[in-house]
Design an enzyme around this catalytic site. Structure first.
Site, PDB file in Angstrom:
ATOM      1  N   LYS A 232     -33.712  75.856  85.493  1.00  0.00           N
ATOM      2  CA  LYS A 232     -34.607  76.521  86.447  1.00  0.00           C
ATOM      3  C   LYS A 232     -35.976  75.885  86.457  1.00  0.00           C
ATOM      4  CE  LYS A 232     -33.025  80.845  84.811  1.00  0.00           C
ATOM      5  NZ  LYS A 232     -33.464  81.809  83.830  1.00  0.00           N
TER       6      LYS A 232
ATOM      7  N   LYS B 101     -41.077  75.662  73.451  1.00  0.00           N
ATOM      8  CA  LYS B 101     -41.903  76.402  74.418  1.00  0.00           C
ATOM      9  C   LYS B 101     -43.377  76.372  74.034  1.00  0.00           C
ATOM     10  CE  LYS B 101     -38.631  78.379  77.152  1.00  0.00           C
ATOM     11  NZ  LYS B 101     -38.046  79.371  77.999  1.00  0.00           N
TER      12      LYS B 101
ATOM     13  N   LYS C  68     -29.934  68.967  80.886  1.00  0.00           N
ATOM     14  CA  LYS C  68     -29.300  70.162  81.436  1.00  0.00           C
ATOM     15  C   LYS C  68     -29.957  70.560  82.761  1.00  0.00           C
ATOM     16  CE  LYS C  68     -30.416  74.556  80.037  1.00  0.00           C
ATOM     17  NZ  LYS C  68     -30.373  75.861  79.381  1.00  0.00           N
TER      18      LYS C  68
END
Ligand code: ATP
Ligand code: LTN
Length: 335
Positions: free
Chosen positions: A200, A115, A197
């Site tokens: 979102k 992140k 994967k």
């Protein structure tokens, strides 16, 4: 708390709307857990603040996630469904546990590394101490088990380390939580890149089916799903990851085995198969979407659920927090 049932804790961040991956990999599996466990599911809105949010949209997303929990089948009478930010014990314990967590162990977290690379302009201290807040969520409720995906396993390990460290100094304050390994949870991959994967935050809007997509959008996304140059519907994750992913989705919803699916579509092309998967997903999601819209427009019902469950969460978490404060030597409040 009487320990008749073991305690289970989980939650999702209130960021964007959910994907089919969140639903099949997590939410759908949570629905019946209350039969065996005392369940707590939080809307993790404090965690979402580690990334910059637009306030009106954030508020909407958090409420939307709460309504989706119920619409997907989590009964608010049988599960404690609440907002993390409404229960101040989370932030309080998080501060205390920050003082029992080392910079070195936080710096090793892969989510932090990922992140901070992704949001290089906003590598804030909250992003760094994210796992401590997560540990506080879990430890406040004395959770025995925590259902999370593989990507969150490292955070559960640090939770256990923090709890064990605290217990070794102050005695048995926290239950040491385990990862919940239920039925093999499906890992749903992106429709555009079956090696990745479904997420979102995928930049490609065709990669993820959102829980609130309408039928036409769902079918369109499945029609565009990346497959291979072969034409046979066969499960082979290595060589046919796209088709195998579609088979996993179809199988998770219908309960059909891969062999059944292979024979159902033998002699038919990918076009028929993709359409069938799209229609099955749309059918599965339609009643959830209908209930979701009903709940969202019934403010009184939602507010009532929120109030009762926030109170319940406060009650349980405060018991642990009081104990922790006493153990570390903070003076008692006079009430
Ligand atoms: P982000 O894109 O913001 O990282 P995400 O879609 O990966 O979000 P999380 O909020 O990290 O979702 O995850 C919520 C829950 O959904 C977790 O338990 C996670 O394991 C599960 N989950 C997320 N994506 C998938 C997926 N593609 N397949 C199965 N389960 C998933
Ligand atoms: N980090 C988790 C969300 C989360 C969580 C938790 C999950 C926050 N606190 C406590 C389980 C238990 C995620 O991104 N999926």
């Amino acid at each position: 708390m009487e320990k008749e049932k073991k305690i289970l804790y989980s939650g999702m961040q209130a960021t964007n709307t959910l994907t089919l991956g969140n639903y099949l990999g997590a939410l759908k599996n949570w629905v019946s857990l209350h039969e065996e466990y005392e369940c707590f599911f939080g809307v993790m809105d404090l965690h979402s603040l580690t990334v910059r949010q637009d306030p009106p949209e954030f508020r909407k997303n958090a409420m939307s996630l709460y309504a989706l929990y119920i619409a997907a089948g989590l009964d608010p009478e049988k599960n404690c469904l609440y907002f993390q930010s409404h229960v101040s014990a989370h932030a309080e314990l998080s501060w205390i546990l920050n003082c029992f967590t080392y910079m070195g162990e936080l710096a090793r977290m892969t989510q932090f590394k990922d992140k901070s690379a992704k949001h290089a302009d906003n590598v804030n201290a909250g992003l760094f101490t994210y796992p401590v807040l997560m540990a506080s969520d879990i430890l406040l409720y004395q959770a025995d088990v925590v259902p999370v995906g593989v990507d969150q396993k490292q955070h559960l390990e640090i939770t256990r380390d923090i709890a064990e460290r605290f217990n070794s100094i102050y005695g048995e304050v926290f239950t040491i939580p385990d990862v919940y390994l239920g039925k093999a949870g499906a890992k749903i991959m992106s429709l555009q890149d079956p090696e990745k994967k479904m997420s979102k935050s995928d930049e490609n809007p065709n990669g993820a089916v959102m829980l609130l997509d309408d039928k036409d959008t769902i079918i369109r996304k499945f029609k565009r799903a990346v497959t291979d140059s072969d034409t046979v519907v066969r499960y082979d994750k290595e060589n046919k990851p796209g088709v195998s992913n579609l088979m996993e989705i179809y199988s998770t919803i219908t309960g059909k085995s891969y062999a059944d699916i292979e024979s159902e579509f033998s002699g038919k092309g990918y076009g028929d198969f993709k359409l069938a998967v799209g229609e099955t997903v749309a059918e599965e999601l339609a009643p959830i979407q209908k209930r979701y819209n009903e709940y969202l427009s019934d403010k009184e019902y939602l507010n009532n659920c929120i109030k009762n469950n926030d109170d319940k969460a406060r009650y349980f978490s405060n018991k642990t927090l009081r104990k922790v404060k006493k153990k570390v030597g903070l003076t008692e409040e006079i009430r």
